[in-house]
Design a protein around this motif. Sequence first.
Motif, PDB file in Angstrom:
ATOM      1  N   ASP A   1       0.832  -1.209   0.000  1.00 45.34           N
ATOM      2  CA  ASP A   1       0.000   0.000   0.000  1.00 45.34           C
ATOM      3  C   ASP A   1       0.865   1.257   0.000  1.00 45.34           C
ATOM      4  O   ASP A   1       0.554   2.241  -0.684  1.00 45.34           O
ATOM      5  CB  ASP A   1      -0.911   0.003   1.237  1.00 45.34           C
ATOM      6  CG  ASP A   1      -1.933  -1.123   1.196  1.00 45.34           C
ATOM      7  OD1 ASP A   1      -2.186  -1.656   0.108  1.00 45.34           O
ATOM      8  OD2 ASP A   1      -2.480  -1.465   2.267  1.00 45.34           O
ATOM      9  N   TYR A   2       1.944   1.209   0.778  1.00 46.00           N
ATOM     10  CA  TYR A   2       2.856   2.359   0.862  1.00 46.00           C
ATOM     11  C   TYR A   2       3.510   2.621  -0.497  1.00 46.00           C
ATOM     12  O   TYR A   2       3.518   3.757  -0.988  1.00 46.00           O
ATOM     13  CB  TYR A   2       3.913   2.075   1.926  1.00 46.00           C
ATOM     14  CG  TYR A   2       4.876   3.208   2.185  1.00 46.00           C
ATOM     15  CD1 TYR A   2       4.603   4.175   3.148  1.00 46.00           C
ATOM     16  CD2 TYR A   2       6.075   3.301   1.480  1.00 46.00           C
ATOM     17  CE1 TYR A   2       5.494   5.215   3.400  1.00 46.00           C
ATOM     18  CE2 TYR A   2       6.967   4.331   1.717  1.00 46.00           C
ATOM     19  CZ  TYR A   2       6.670   5.292   2.681  1.00 46.00           C
ATOM     20  OH  TYR A   2       7.548   6.323   2.911  1.00 46.00           O
TER      21      TYR A   2
ATOM     22  N   LEU B   1       3.865   5.274  -5.791  1.00 46.83           N
ATOM     23  CA  LEU B   1       3.878   5.141  -7.248  1.00 46.83           C
ATOM     24  C   LEU B   1       2.791   6.008  -7.885  1.00 46.83           C
ATOM     25  O   LEU B   1       3.024   6.648  -8.919  1.00 46.83           O
ATOM     26  CB  LEU B   1       3.685   3.675  -7.628  1.00 46.83           C
ATOM     27  CG  LEU B   1       3.833   3.321  -9.110  1.00 46.83           C
ATOM     28  CD1 LEU B   1       5.196   3.751  -9.622  1.00 46.83           C
ATOM     29  CD2 LEU B   1       3.636   1.830  -9.319  1.00 46.83           C
ATOM     30  N   ARG B   2       1.618   6.057  -7.274  1.00 47.78           N
ATOM     31  CA  ARG B   2       0.545   6.883  -7.818  1.00 47.78           C
ATOM     32  C   ARG B   2       0.902   8.369  -7.723  1.00 47.78           C
ATOM     33  O   ARG B   2       0.516   9.167  -8.589  1.00 47.78           O
ATOM     34  CB  ARG B   2      -0.763   6.596  -7.087  1.00 47.78           C
ATOM     35  CG  ARG B   2      -1.277   5.185  -7.318  1.00 47.78           C
ATOM     36  CD  ARG B   2      -2.671   4.996  -6.794  1.00 47.78           C
ATOM     37  NE  ARG B   2      -3.661   5.586  -7.699  1.00 47.78           N
ATOM     38  CZ  ARG B   2      -4.969   5.587  -7.461  1.00 47.78           C
ATOM     39  NH1 ARG B   2      -5.438   5.060  -6.340  1.00 47.78           N
ATOM     40  NH2 ARG B   2      -5.808   6.134  -8.316  1.00 47.78           N
ATOM     41  N   LEU B   3       1.643   8.748  -6.683  1.00 50.23           N
ATOM     42  CA  LEU B   3       2.117  10.133  -6.583  1.00 50.23           C
ATOM     43  C   LEU B   3       3.103  10.442  -7.707  1.00 50.23           C
ATOM     44  O   LEU B   3       3.050  11.518  -8.318  1.00 50.23           O
ATOM     45  CB  LEU B   3       2.773  10.365  -5.223  1.00 50.23           C
ATOM     46  CG  LEU B   3       1.843  10.717  -4.059  1.00 50.23           C
ATOM     47  CD1 LEU B   3       2.622  10.732  -2.745  1.00 50.23           C
ATOM     48  CD2 LEU B   3       1.177  12.066  -4.290  1.00 50.23           C
TER      49      LEU B   3
ATOM     50  N   ARG C   1      -1.641  11.139  -1.050  1.00 42.09           N
ATOM     51  CA  ARG C   1      -0.831  11.428   0.141  1.00 42.09           C
ATOM     52  C   ARG C   1      -1.497  10.856   1.402  1.00 42.09           C
ATOM     53  O   ARG C   1      -0.812  10.380   2.312  1.00 42.09           O
ATOM     54  CB  ARG C   1      -0.628  12.940   0.282  1.00 42.09           C
ATOM     55  CG  ARG C   1       0.193  13.546  -0.853  1.00 42.09           C
ATOM     56  CD  ARG C   1       0.685  14.940  -0.513  1.00 42.09           C
ATOM     57  NE  ARG C   1       1.396  15.534  -1.634  1.00 42.09           N
ATOM     58  CZ  ARG C   1       2.667  15.262  -1.963  1.00 42.09           C
ATOM     59  NH1 ARG C   1       3.352  14.393  -1.222  1.00 42.09           N
ATOM     60  NH2 ARG C   1       3.232  15.853  -2.999  1.00 42.09           N
ATOM     61  N   THR C   2      -2.824  10.901   1.436  1.00 42.07           N
ATOM     62  CA  THR C   2      -3.532  10.308   2.576  1.00 42.07           C
ATOM     63  C   THR C   2      -3.311   8.798   2.627  1.00 42.07           C
ATOM     64  O   THR C   2      -3.083   8.222   3.702  1.00 42.07           O
ATOM     65  CB  THR C   2      -5.042  10.604   2.480  1.00 42.07           C
ATOM     66  OG1 THR C   2      -5.254  12.019   2.506  1.00 42.07           O
ATOM     67  CG2 THR C   2      -5.805   9.963   3.634  1.00 42.07           C
ATOM     68  N   ALA C   3      -3.369   8.158   1.463  1.00 43.16           N
ATOM     69  CA  ALA C   3      -3.108   6.717   1.405  1.00 43.16           C
ATOM     70  C   ALA C   3      -1.685   6.399   1.842  1.00 43.16           C
ATOM     71  O   ALA C   3      -1.436   5.396   2.533  1.00 43.16           O
ATOM     72  CB  ALA C   3      -3.349   6.201  -0.013  1.00 43.16           C
TER      73      ALA C   3
ATOM     74  N   LEU D   1       0.144   8.210   3.964  1.00 38.11           N
ATOM     75  CA  LEU D   1       0.201   8.414   5.416  1.00 38.11           C
ATOM     76  C   LEU D   1      -0.468   7.260   6.163  1.00 38.11           C
ATOM     77  O   LEU D   1      -0.005   6.844   7.231  1.00 38.11           O
ATOM     78  CB  LEU D   1      -0.459   9.737   5.789  1.00 38.11           C
ATOM     79  CG  LEU D   1       0.280  11.008   5.345  1.00 38.11           C
ATOM     80  CD1 LEU D   1      -0.576  12.239   5.623  1.00 38.11           C
ATOM     81  CD2 LEU D   1       1.625  11.125   6.074  1.00 38.11           C
ATOM     82  N   THR D   2      -1.570   6.751   5.599  1.00 37.05           N
ATOM     83  CA  THR D   2      -2.269   5.628   6.225  1.00 37.05           C
ATOM     84  C   THR D   2      -1.383   4.385   6.257  1.00 37.05           C
ATOM     85  O   THR D   2      -1.284   3.703   7.285  1.00 37.05           O
ATOM     86  CB  THR D   2      -3.574   5.318   5.467  1.00 37.05           C
ATOM     87  OG1 THR D   2      -4.414   6.478   5.478  1.00 37.05           O
ATOM     88  CG2 THR D   2      -4.314   4.158   6.117  1.00 37.05           C
ATOM     89  N   ALA D   3      -0.736   4.090   5.145  1.00 36.13           N
ATOM     90  CA  ALA D   3       0.160   2.933   5.094  1.00 36.13           C
ATOM     91  C   ALA D   3       1.346   3.120   6.030  1.00 36.13           C
ATOM     92  O   ALA D   3       1.779   2.173   6.701  1.00 36.13           O
ATOM     93  CB  ALA D   3       0.651   2.718   3.658  1.00 36.13           C
ATOM     94  N   GLU D   4       1.852   4.336   6.095  1.00 34.89           N
ATOM     95  CA  GLU D   4       2.974   4.619   6.998  1.00 34.89           C
ATOM     96  C   GLU D   4       2.563   4.426   8.452  1.00 34.89           C
ATOM     97  O   GLU D   4       3.316   3.858   9.257  1.00 34.89           O
ATOM     98  CB  GLU D   4       3.472   6.046   6.774  1.00 34.89           C
ATOM     99  CG  GLU D   4       4.662   6.416   7.657  1.00 34.89           C
ATOM    100  CD  GLU D   4       5.148   7.838   7.402  1.00 34.89           C
ATOM    101  OE1 GLU D   4       6.011   8.313   8.165  1.00 34.89           O
ATOM    102  OE2 GLU D   4       4.667   8.466   6.445  1.00 34.89           O
ATOM    103  N   ALA D   5       1.349   4.895   8.806  1.00 34.78           N
ATOM    104  CA  ALA D   5       0.863   4.734  10.182  1.00 34.78           C
ATOM    105  C   ALA D   5       0.672   3.256  10.520  1.00 34.78           C
ATOM    106  O   ALA D   5       0.999   2.809  11.635  1.00 34.78           O
ATOM    107  CB  ALA D   5      -0.446   5.498  10.363  1.00 34.78           C
ATOM    108  N   THR D   6       0.157   2.485   9.569  1.00 39.25           N
ATOM    109  CA  THR D   6      -0.048   1.051   9.801  1.00 39.25           C
ATOM    110  C   THR D   6       1.286   0.344  10.001  1.00 39.25           C
ATOM    111  O   THR D   6       1.443  -0.466  10.926  1.00 39.25           O
ATOM    112  CB  THR D   6      -0.796   0.423   8.617  1.00 39.25           C
ATOM    113  OG1 THR D   6      -2.048   1.094   8.442  1.00 39.25           O
ATOM    114  CG2 THR D   6      -1.051  -1.051   8.866  1.00 39.25           C
ATOM    115  N   LEU D   7       2.258   0.650   9.151  1.00 45.03           N
ATOM    116  CA  LEU D   7       3.579   0.043   9.297  1.00 45.03           C
ATOM    117  C   LEU D   7       4.226   0.445  10.621  1.00 45.03           C
ATOM    118  O   LEU D   7       4.845  -0.391  11.299  1.00 45.03           O
ATOM    119  CB  LEU D   7       4.473   0.452   8.124  1.00 45.03           C
ATOM    120  CG  LEU D   7       4.217  -0.258   6.798  1.00 45.03           C
ATOM    121  CD1 LEU D   7       5.002   0.400   5.676  1.00 45.03           C
ATOM    122  CD2 LEU D   7       4.570  -1.740   6.895  1.00 45.03           C
ATOM    123  N   SER D   8       4.084   1.693  11.003  1.00 43.49           N
ATOM    124  CA  SER D   8       4.662   2.157  12.267  1.00 43.49           C
ATOM    125  C   SER D   8       4.070   1.394  13.443  1.00 43.49           C
ATOM    126  O   SER D   8       4.783   1.003  14.373  1.00 43.49           O
ATOM    127  CB  SER D   8       4.426   3.656  12.428  1.00 43.49           C
ATOM    128  OG  SER D   8       5.102   4.395  11.424  1.00 43.49           O
TER     129      SER D   8
END
Length: 459
Positions: free
Chosen positions: A175-176, A181-183, A232-234, A236-243
């Motif tokens: 997801d991250y 990649l979409r960015l 960017r929200t996606a 951040l969401t993936a980053e929060a989940t990984l963290s």
Amino acid sequence: MRNLMKLSAIALLVASVSACVVGPDYQSPTKVADIHVGSTYQSADKLQSWWQAFDDVALNELISEALAQNRTLAQAQANVERAYAVFRDANNDLLPKGSLDAGYQASENATVSSADNEVVSRGYTTGGNLSWDLDLFGKIRRAAEAAQANAQQAEMLWQDAQLQLISQVASSYGDYRGAQLRLVVAEQNLHNLEQSRGIVLARLEAGMASELELAQIDVQLHQVQAAVPGYRTALLTAEATLSALLAKQPGQLKITTAPHLPGLKQPVALVDGENYLRYRADVAVAERALAASTAQIGVATADLYPSLSVRGFLGFVSGPGLNLNGDSQSWFVAPTLSWQAADLGSVKARIRQADASTQMALAQFEQQVFTALNEMQLSLNSYNLSREQQLSTERQWQASNKALNIVRDRYKAGTVGFLALLDAEREQLRARDQLAVLQQQSFNRLVAIYRSFGGAIAL
């Protein structure tokens, strides 16, 4: 010597009686309908290494750190230790229990007799106390059997927790990278639109284009810009989940490598004749739950029969002088036989409860088998279809990119109209973004294959 021989004979008699174990002996189901299940769970050899086939340094580091730091996994591991401690405690109930005690007692007017008025009595007791619940009909052994099955279940849940954690980290990493990649695609599309806008603006200044054409290209440009915050929200969401999975605080996660989605160098392969159900921890957990429920039938059934316990003491009982000698030596043995004869209705009700719980556990096991089989098949089919869709979209994007370059050159030369350019831009944007989405989808569905097959897929 004669007393010792008597005690030995009694012990042998008790041991022979204790060989009786009531309740059904558990046999692991090896078939459900016409499905061969197998009876032994096996953790896949690749459970701790399958993701390395992607050859992605960042993913390797994330999973290694998650396995070391994730708190849910630590909880599952502690639960294994707790469950085996419960089993050892239950198993120890088969052995006699004893303690060494020393006590002092003082009393006044110990009886209602007038002779004891104002008489203070003191005494000391020291020695060993022994208790032993003889497992005549296997109640303790069945309880230990259930506790062992629960401990094995906890261990399998820990194995499954590792598989789920690895899969979650890999999926969140997908997801991250997909959001990254979409960015990148959006930035590339904005750059392409800026080029087209520059052409339209130049033609407008030369009197060869209209304000409408410029406004229409701006619509495309703003549409892509409006999608960027969602990407960017996606991210951040993936980053929060990984963290969270790596037990990190917000802002501590660092993934420095370039944005890309890892892939396999060779296709997924199944081993002919391999029974992949034996790698499914959830199926094994359901089977161990069935074993524990079956043992509980024996625990309940044992209450239909008498139980025998023995209590004893060997030591010294003395008065205030605390004289420990042969005259103060004391011992007693108190065997007790008890039977719930007046409450057999409740005992039989508990047996029926245990039997019903076993039937529920059997149904749950069988349902888990069907669920596992369908999950495995669905994961394979979904991945194969996703790959087909991705390959088609790659070809579509390549064709749309070629078409855009041709239309842009012709529009610049004035041989095609603005609508042709607008359509080509729109199709190229859509195809490139869809390709990024499908690349992420294919990766996540590949991860789902490993999860559904218990990490046992061969590469």
